[in-house]
Write an enzyme that holds these catalytic residues in place. Structure first.
Site, PDB file in Angstrom:
ATOM      1  N   LYS A 204       0.802  -1.225   0.000  1.00  0.00           N
ATOM      2  CA  LYS A 204       0.000   0.000   0.000  1.00  0.00           C
ATOM      3  C   LYS A 204       0.835   1.274   0.000  1.00  0.00           C
ATOM      4  O   LYS A 204       1.749   1.417   0.801  1.00  0.00           O
ATOM      5  CB  LYS A 204      -0.913   0.011   1.227  1.00  0.00           C
ATOM      6  CG  LYS A 204      -1.985  -1.041   1.165  1.00  0.00           C
ATOM      7  CD  LYS A 204      -2.899  -0.901   2.349  1.00  0.00           C
ATOM      8  CE  LYS A 204      -4.168  -1.703   2.133  1.00  0.00           C
ATOM      9  NZ  LYS A 204      -5.055  -1.627   3.300  1.00  0.00           N
ATOM     10  N   GLY A 411       8.096  -0.936   9.653  1.00  0.00           N
ATOM     11  CA  GLY A 411       7.520   0.337  10.082  1.00  0.00           C
ATOM     12  C   GLY A 411       8.485   1.141  10.930  1.00  0.00           C
ATOM     13  O   GLY A 411       8.592   2.360  10.800  1.00  0.00           O
TER      14      GLY A 411
END
Ligand code: ADP
Ligand code: MG
Length: 432
Positions: A204, A411
């Site tokens: 994404k 992340g």
């Protein structure tokens, strides 16, 4: 930041927050890289006479309360078994996270023994936004040990009870993995040798817009989707581990699922490819910022497509950036492989996050392999970040020294590159 290796731990019980969030396929571990990465700190503590209690999460347990989550899993059982094999010693898995079972184990452990708490995300409090709720769990975790060691780099960007609140309650230090990760990322954020080329792929675009905005020198990060728009409320700190405005990249190579939103923003057809249409305005702004800042943004110029998302779908090369209706892009094509190779050839610093294709399907793994090989040929600092990227790289059978560093954090490494303060690191930096 205090180093775990400098702590006097003989006779102490040490709570180690590790990142053991490994990919599972049919209940079996498909890549044990994160478990291996946690070993140096655990071995050091054990060898120096500590009893070690490891706390970690696995996957995304769902359910309203502890019981529902524990029933739904995933249990850390396969991780405990693998950890025991790698440490060559028994690992006791608690039946709970910080309840009766964990307490009994903590009370009866001897020096040199290892226990693993059950999946800390069985406790809904772990990820709560409410400080008091997290604090209660952190208190139960801290009560199990004398000292806290933070070594779960992949979870450091989370303001979670076991990552952020627990270390504040005990004497604490950073483990070897965290220190190694930070040392490398700091090189990327403080004057990287140029050209500095960043390769971004994966799924994404919304996950990575903030870091893209930074790399192309956007004045302020572009707003992202609500799901990813939860900046951590952090306290300003003078001893910040890195500058808040990281350096721009010279080139940004964009592939993977996120590339189609960029191509769509440029008016190309993307067929049934992964597309986040709601992100097109932000992506358009990023393209403009890159042009203004003189950051070269390189997109795929051809594709490998299929008519469905499946391992046995028939791959077909589509020349040109447009993807025909009824097909979806699953990998970059040969011309893009060539182009990316040329854009990487003179790089002195490379950061790569996100596979450029659906590498899990062998028919669509060529782009990922080619990019990995092109980066491994770079003589300079080469860093791979991201759970899936690291797993992909380890499956490619490249020489062990193909990259300077394979980060365990996806992340966490991205947020570090964004210049954000990682709550887990901030907690470890605080005095005590
Ligand atoms: P990382 O974990 O390294 O940060 P991400 O989680 O962002 O990477 O993305 C990894 C996933 O992206 C992989 O599972 C891969 O299959 C997927 N992906 C790559 N290219 C495509 C594509 N063209 N279409 C759909 N998914 C893709
Ligand atoms: Mg991933």
């Amino acid at each position: 930041m205090k180093r775990a290796e400098d702590l006097e731990v003989r006779g102490q019980t040490v709570l180690v927050r590790a990142d053991l969030n490994v990919p599972l396929g049919a209940g079996a571990i498909t890549d044990d890289g994160r478990i291996r990465a946690s070993l140096p700190t655990l071995r050091d503590l054990l060898a120096r006479g500590a009893a070690v209690i490891v706390c970690a999460h696995l996957g995304r347990p769902t359910g309203d309360g502890y019981a529902a989550r524990a029933a739904g899993g995933p249990s850390l059982r396969p991780v405990a078994d693998r950890l025991a094999e790698l440490l060559v010693q028994p690992v006791t898995l608690a039946d709970d996270v910080a309840g009766e079972s964990a307490r009994v184990i903590a009370d009866t452990m001897d020096a040199g023994e290892v226990a693993l708490l059950e999946n800390v995300r069985f406790e809904p409090a772990e990820t709560s936004k409410d400080d008091e709720v997290r604090g209660e769990l952190a208190g139960r975790l801290a009560a199990l040990a004398d000292v806290y060691v933070g070594d779960g780099f992949g979870a450091m960007h989370r303001k979670h009870a076991s990552v952020y609140d627990a270390p504040l309650l005990l004497p604490h230090a950073a483990g070897q993995l965290v220190l190694a990760e930070v040392a490398v990322l700091r090189q990327l954020t403080t004057g990287p040798a140029r050209p500095y080329v960043v390769v971004l792929g994966g799924a994404k675009v919304s996950d990575k817009l903030a870091v893209i905005g930074n790399l192309v020198g956007s004045a302020s990060p572009h707003p992202t989707t609500p799901a990813s728009a939860s900046p951590h409320p952090t306290t300003p700190r003078s001893a910040s581990p890195h500058p808040t405005t990281p350096p721009k990249a010279d080139r940004l190579l964009i592939a993977g699922g996120m590339a189609y939103t960029f191509l769509a923003a440029q008016g190309h057809r993307v067929g049934d490819s992964m597309l986040q249409a709601d992100q097109i305005p932000q992506v358009t702004a990023v393209l403009a910022d890159a042009a203004r800042a003189g950051v070269e943004l390189v997109l795929p110029v051809d594709h490998v497509v299929a008519d469905r998302f499946a391992a046995d779908a028939r791959p077909e090369v589509v020349p040109g950036p447009d993807i025909p209706d009824g097909t979806m892009g699953l990998d970059i094509g040969p011309a893009t492989i060539d182009l990316f190779g040329r854009k990487l050839a003179d790089a002195k610093t490379v950061f790569w996050n996100g596979p450029p294709g659906v590498f899990e399907f062998p028919a669509f793994a060529a782009g990922t392999r080619a990019v990995a090989e092109a980066i491994s040929a770079v003589s300079g600092l080469t860093v791979v970040g991201g759970g899936d990227s690291a797993a992909a790289v380890r499956h490619l059978d490249l020489p062990a020294d193909a990259f300077t560093h394979i980060s365990t954090g996806g992340g966490a490494s991205l947020e570090y590159l964004e210049g954000r303060e990682l709550p887990g690191l901030a907690a470890l930096e605080d005095g005590t």
